[in-house]
Design a protein around this motif. Structure first.
Motif, short mmCIF file in Angstrom:
data_model
loop_
_atom_site.label_atom_id
_atom_site.label_comp_id
_atom_site.label_asym_id
_atom_site.label_seq_id
_atom_site.Cartn_x
_atom_site.Cartn_y
_atom_site.Cartn_z
N UNK A 77 7.37 0.34 -7.08
CA UNK A 77 8.77 1.21 -7.75
C UNK A 77 8.32 2.71 -7.38
N UNK A 78 7.18 3.04 -6.89
CA UNK A 78 6.79 4.60 -6.99
C UNK A 78 6.20 4.73 -5.73
N UNK A 153 1.29 7.80 -12.74
CA UNK A 153 -0.12 7.53 -12.09
C UNK A 153 -0.93 6.59 -12.74
N UNK A 154 -0.45 5.74 -13.78
CA UNK A 154 -1.19 4.96 -14.10
C UNK A 154 -0.73 3.37 -13.88
N UNK A 155 0.50 3.35 -13.10
CA UNK A 155 1.11 2.63 -12.57
C UNK A 155 1.11 2.44 -10.97
N UNK A 186 -4.30 3.18 -9.49
CA UNK A 186 -4.68 1.86 -10.17
C UNK A 186 -4.85 0.69 -8.90
N UNK A 187 -5.24 -0.40 -9.40
CA UNK A 187 -5.10 -1.49 -8.39
C UNK A 187 -3.52 -2.01 -8.42
N UNK A 188 -3.23 -2.36 -7.15
CA UNK A 188 -1.81 -2.64 -6.87
C UNK A 188 -1.05 -1.46 -6.08
N UNK A 189 -1.94 -0.52 -5.91
CA UNK A 189 -1.24 0.66 -5.29
C UNK A 189 -1.56 0.49 -3.81
#
Length: 266
Positions: A77-78, A153-155, A186-189
């Motif tokens: 989403x980012x 930036x935590x997501x 974070x992981x998932x980026x």
């Protein structure tokens, strides 16, 4: 630049006597936001290296397919679009927000001519957000600090470096700045990257481009570009010509010498 009727106009404060990479790229894509000096270099490059038109168009198409995949299938989403260049059709926010209207996109470039266009054209759907950071992508700390106005930036964030990293000639520096972005997320980026692989033809094209007065742009051996994904998990079909990355129509002709990947941080 052009006015609303398509007439060429000058823009105060911009250097119109030196070729500019964003405007040359715009010329190759068939746009009108360029000057005679950009068109001369673009035409010379096209004569020397005809594949450049295909590379420019393939890069835009790869961007749209990859953004669509990440928004629709990976739930991203980012997006942080580094080295945005001049806005064109199917910009990152347009593609992402068709899939997910709440998507948030930050564009980054350090050229005032891009800033002028971005402020006018990079407008979000009301459910989402877009922003423009006027900064050099090498300044990771400054880019992330300003991007945090719009992105959490935590997501997970998809970092996009498309047809841009060749402006960073030193491969160790290029790898370090990519790590700087990914380490802060974070992981998932994800990292979405494409660039020109080094061949006899692309090397000659890079040399001609630099001699024409524009900011130098290096091609790299495919092994060096592949190494930018070290420590990440490649999304199928992995690393290769962007013509072959999840094509939506049959590929006609030879795949372009612009290779890339989409890779996840786990």
């Amino acid at each position: 630049m052009t006015d609303g009727q398509g007439n060429q106009v000058a823009v105060d404060g911009f250097d119109t006597g030196t070729p500019h990479s964003a405007r040359v790229w715009n010329y190759w894509l068939g746009g009108k936001d360029n000057y005679e000096v950009d068109r001369r270099l673009g035409a010379t490059m096209e004569e020397l290296f005809p594949q450049i038109i295909g590379i420019a168009r393939a890069s835009r198409a790869f961007q749209a397919r990859a953004v669509r995949h990440l928004a629709a299938e990976a739930g991203v989403r980012q997006f942080l679009d580094l080295g945005t260049g001049l806005p064109t059709a199917n910009a990152t926010h347009e593609v992402a927000q068709v899939v997910e209207p709440t998507a948030r996109i930050v564009y980054v470039d350090n050229d005032p001519i891009v800033l002028a266009h971005a402020q006018a054209l990079l407008t979000s759907r009301p459910e989402g957000a877009t922003d423009y950071v006027h900064a050099d992508l090498r300044d990771v700390e400054a880019v992330l600090r300003q991007a945090a106005r719009t992105l959490d930036l935590d997501r997970p964030v998809a970092v996009m470096v498309l047809s841009t990293l060749g402006h960073v000639a030193d491969s160790e520096e290029a790898a370090a700045l990519l790590r700087g972005y990914l380490d802060a997320l974070p992981a998932g980026s994800y990292l979405m990257l494409c660039d020109t692989i080094e061949t006899t033809e692309t090397k000659a094209g890079s040399d001609e481009y630099a001699s024409g007065g524009a900011m130098p742009y290096v091609s790299r051996p495919k092994e060096l570009i592949a190494a930018f994904a070290d420590g990440l998990e490649l999304v199928e079909p992995g690393f290769g010509s962007i013509s072959l990355w999840r094509p939506e129509e049959p590929v006609v002709g030879d795949p372009v010498d612009q290779w890339g990947f989409v890779a996840a941080k786990r």
